[in-house]
Design a protein around this motif. Structure first.
Motif, PDB file in Angstrom:
ATOM      1  N   ALA A 134     -11.302-103.687  -7.314  1.00  0.00           N
ATOM      2  CA  ALA A 134     -12.634-103.136  -7.611  1.00  0.00           C
ATOM      3  C   ALA A 134     -12.781-102.816  -9.100  1.00  0.00           C
ATOM      4  CB  ALA A 134     -12.864-101.870  -6.792  1.00  0.00           C
ATOM      5  N   PHE A 135     -11.711-102.392  -9.734  1.00  0.00           N
ATOM      6  CA  PHE A 135     -11.772-102.072 -11.165  1.00  0.00           C
ATOM      7  C   PHE A 135     -12.250-103.277 -11.975  1.00  0.00           C
ATOM      8  CE2 PHE A 135      -9.402-102.723 -15.152  1.00  0.00           C
ATOM      9  CZ  PHE A 135     -10.014-101.760 -15.936  1.00  0.00           C
ATOM     10  N   PHE A 136     -11.701-104.434 -11.704  1.00  0.00           N
ATOM     11  CA  PHE A 136     -12.083-105.632 -12.445  1.00  0.00           C
ATOM     12  C   PHE A 136     -13.527-106.033 -12.151  1.00  0.00           C
ATOM     13  CE2 PHE A 136      -7.419-106.022 -12.191  1.00  0.00           C
ATOM     14  CZ  PHE A 136      -7.134-106.139 -13.552  1.00  0.00           C
ATOM     15  N   ILE A 137     -13.970-105.856 -10.918  1.00  0.00           N
ATOM     16  CA  ILE A 137     -15.359-106.177 -10.569  1.00  0.00           C
ATOM     17  C   ILE A 137     -16.324-105.251 -11.291  1.00  0.00           C
ATOM     18  CG2 ILE A 137     -17.052-106.256  -8.690  1.00  0.00           C
ATOM     19  CD1 ILE A 137     -14.741-106.950  -6.786  1.00  0.00           C
ATOM     20  N   LEU A 138     -16.052-103.943 -11.247  1.00  0.00           N
ATOM     21  CA  LEU A 138     -16.961-102.970 -11.854  1.00  0.00           C
ATOM     22  C   LEU A 138     -16.955-103.081 -13.375  1.00  0.00           C
ATOM     23  CD1 LEU A 138     -18.876-100.677 -10.979  1.00  0.00           C
ATOM     24  CD2 LEU A 138     -17.011 -99.070 -11.403  1.00  0.00           C
ATOM     25  N   ALA A 139     -15.804-103.329 -13.964  1.00  0.00           N
ATOM     26  CA  ALA A 139     -15.718-103.474 -15.419  1.00  0.00           C
ATOM     27  C   ALA A 139     -16.498-104.693 -15.902  1.00  0.00           C
ATOM     28  CB  ALA A 139     -14.253-103.571 -15.842  1.00  0.00           C
ATOM     29  N   ILE A 162      -7.681 -95.541 -14.428  1.00  0.00           N
ATOM     30  CA  ILE A 162      -7.685 -96.876 -15.037  1.00  0.00           C
ATOM     31  C   ILE A 162      -8.998 -97.147 -15.773  1.00  0.00           C
ATOM     32  CG2 ILE A 162      -5.959 -97.867 -13.504  1.00  0.00           C
ATOM     33  CD1 ILE A 162      -8.101 -99.032 -11.779  1.00  0.00           C
ATOM     34  N   HIS A 163     -10.097 -96.554 -15.316  1.00  0.00           N
ATOM     35  CA  HIS A 163     -11.356 -96.700 -16.057  1.00  0.00           C
ATOM     36  C   HIS A 163     -11.303 -95.901 -17.366  1.00  0.00           C
ATOM     37  CE1 HIS A 163     -13.978 -99.124 -13.551  1.00  0.00           C
ATOM     38  NE2 HIS A 163     -13.521 -98.499 -12.476  1.00  0.00           N
ATOM     39  N   ALA A 164     -10.639 -94.754 -17.345  1.00  0.00           N
ATOM     40  CA  ALA A 164     -10.495 -93.957 -18.569  1.00  0.00           C
ATOM     41  C   ALA A 164      -9.665 -94.724 -19.603  1.00  0.00           C
ATOM     42  CB  ALA A 164      -9.848 -92.618 -18.248  1.00  0.00           C
ATOM     43  N   VAL A 165      -8.586 -95.329 -19.160  1.00  0.00           N
ATOM     44  CA  VAL A 165      -7.744 -96.125 -20.063  1.00  0.00           C
ATOM     45  C   VAL A 165      -8.539 -97.301 -20.629  1.00  0.00           C
ATOM     46  CG1 VAL A 165      -5.721 -97.646 -20.176  1.00  0.00           C
ATOM     47  CG2 VAL A 165      -5.587 -95.464 -18.941  1.00  0.00           C
ATOM     48  N   ASN A 166      -9.452 -97.829 -19.827  1.00  0.00           N
ATOM     49  CA  ASN A 166     -10.272 -98.964 -20.260  1.00  0.00           C
ATOM     50  C   ASN A 166     -11.433 -98.543 -21.162  1.00  0.00           C
ATOM     51  OD1 ASN A 166     -10.684-101.876 -19.963  1.00  0.00           O
ATOM     52  ND2 ASN A 166     -12.582-101.364 -18.882  1.00  0.00           N
ATOM     53  N   GLY A 167     -11.626 -97.234 -21.370  1.00  0.00           N
ATOM     54  CA  GLY A 167     -12.691 -96.738 -22.240  1.00  0.00           C
ATOM     55  C   GLY A 167     -14.071 -96.800 -21.635  1.00  0.00           C
ATOM     56  N   ASP A 168     -14.181 -96.630 -20.323  1.00  0.00           N
ATOM     57  CA  ASP A 168     -15.469 -96.764 -19.632  1.00  0.00           C
ATOM     58  C   ASP A 168     -16.293 -95.475 -19.597  1.00  0.00           C
ATOM     59  OD1 ASP A 168     -15.027 -99.438 -19.101  1.00  0.00           O
ATOM     60  OD2 ASP A 168     -14.055 -99.055 -17.172  1.00  0.00           O
ATOM     61  N   PHE A 169     -15.738 -94.367 -20.035  1.00  0.00           N
ATOM     62  CA  PHE A 169     -16.482 -93.105 -20.041  1.00  0.00           C
ATOM     63  C   PHE A 169     -17.134 -92.890 -21.410  1.00  0.00           C
ATOM     64  CE2 PHE A 169     -13.393 -92.582 -16.653  1.00  0.00           C
ATOM     65  CZ  PHE A 169     -14.153 -92.015 -15.651  1.00  0.00           C
ATOM     66  N   TYR A 170     -18.261 -92.158 -21.428  1.00  0.00           N
ATOM     67  CA  TYR A 170     -19.020 -91.931 -22.654  1.00  0.00           C
ATOM     68  C   TYR A 170     -19.294 -90.435 -22.793  1.00  0.00           C
ATOM     69  CZ  TYR A 170     -22.546 -92.183 -18.974  1.00  0.00           C
ATOM     70  OH  TYR A 170     -23.235 -92.005 -17.803  1.00  0.00           O
ATOM     71  N   PRO A 171     -19.648 -89.959 -24.009  1.00  0.00           N
ATOM     72  CA  PRO A 171     -19.759 -88.502 -24.251  1.00  0.00           C
ATOM     73  C   PRO A 171     -20.686 -87.750 -23.309  1.00  0.00           C
ATOM     74  CG  PRO A 171     -19.755 -89.698 -26.328  1.00  0.00           C
ATOM     75  CD  PRO A 171     -19.816 -90.738 -25.238  1.00  0.00           C
TER      76      PRO A 171
END
Length: 248
Positions: free
Chosen positions: A84-89, A188-197
């Protein structure tokens, strides 16, 4: 402020239902917030809040948790979360995913409504068929939960099968698997930089709503009319899902 109020209300309703029935937080939030956020943003918020909600319920009923009976299923769920991580990213910012989300919501509601009959058939199945079911439900929970934040219904089906008469073992198992899987996805999304301020503001508002709603739901857990609450929830989700498909 208006949007923050919408987040609070959506999360509070979902958390209350989650605390009272073991299901609801992800379903309610994903039925409302995609009108204001992308699927990716909605899912990341749901997964983050599911950690808080799941920990609240797990700590409260921890003595009923049997890790040896859920670890195999949990591993399958985590494999689904990785997919799912790869799909959502890759596709999480695209509008077509909202249509898929609306369809997924409707399918989950319809399946939940026929759950009792399905569980009876499952209960009569052979051990080999149950193993196939375990893999299927685990992957479905992992993938759909990781893409849309809607893995809970598949956990409910599995653990109702495992604990048909042990109410507290059922609900704490659902929440424990949800918590571990959500922590894995968020990490894994945090490591991928998917979060914003600005996500932090949404998350903090959501935490307050989760803590209040979950604890209120837990207080009436033993007295709540689960069927009535679920009917109301499913009606709300169906309406929202149709609107998402048509207008979001």
């Amino acid at each position: 402020m208006f949007f923050l109020a919408i987040i609070f209300i959506a999360v509070f309703i979902g958390a209350f239902i989650q605390g009272a029935t073991g299901l609801g937080l992800g379903l309610v939030i994903t039925a409302i917030l995609p009108f204001f956020l992308t699927v990716k943003e909605t899912t990341l918020l749901v997964l983050s809040l599911l950690v808080i909600s799941g920990l609240t319920v797990t700590f409260k009923h921890y003595k009923h948790l049997k890790w040896k009976e859920i670890i195999g299923f949990l591993i399958i769920v985590l494999i689904g979360r990785l997919i799912a991580f790869f799909i959502l990213a890759q596709y999480g910012e695209m509008d077509f995913l909202k249509t898929w989300l609306g369809v997924a919501l409707l399918l989950i509601v319809f399946y939940q409504m026929s759950l009792a009959k399905s569980l009876k058939k499952i209960g009569d199945s052979t051990q080999s068929k149950r193993r196939v079911l375990q893999v299927g439900l685990g992957l479905a929970s992992g993938i759909i939960g990781g893409v849309f934040g809607l893995g809970g219904p598949f956990l409910v089906i599995y653990f109702l099968l495992i604990y048909p008469t042990h109410k507290f073992s059922y609900i704490v198992s659902v929440q424990a698997v949800t918590t571990v899987a959500s922590i894995f996805s968020v990490s894994i999304h945090a490591v991928n930089g998917d979060f914003y301020p600005s996500f932090l503001t949404y998350f903090l508002v959501g935490i307050v709503a989760v803590l209040i709603g979950t604890n209120l739901g837990l207080r009436i857990f033993e007295r709540v009319n689960v069927k009535l609450v679920k009917r109301f929830t499913f009606a709300l989700i169906c309406i929202s899902a149709i609107n998402i498909i048509l207008f979001a």
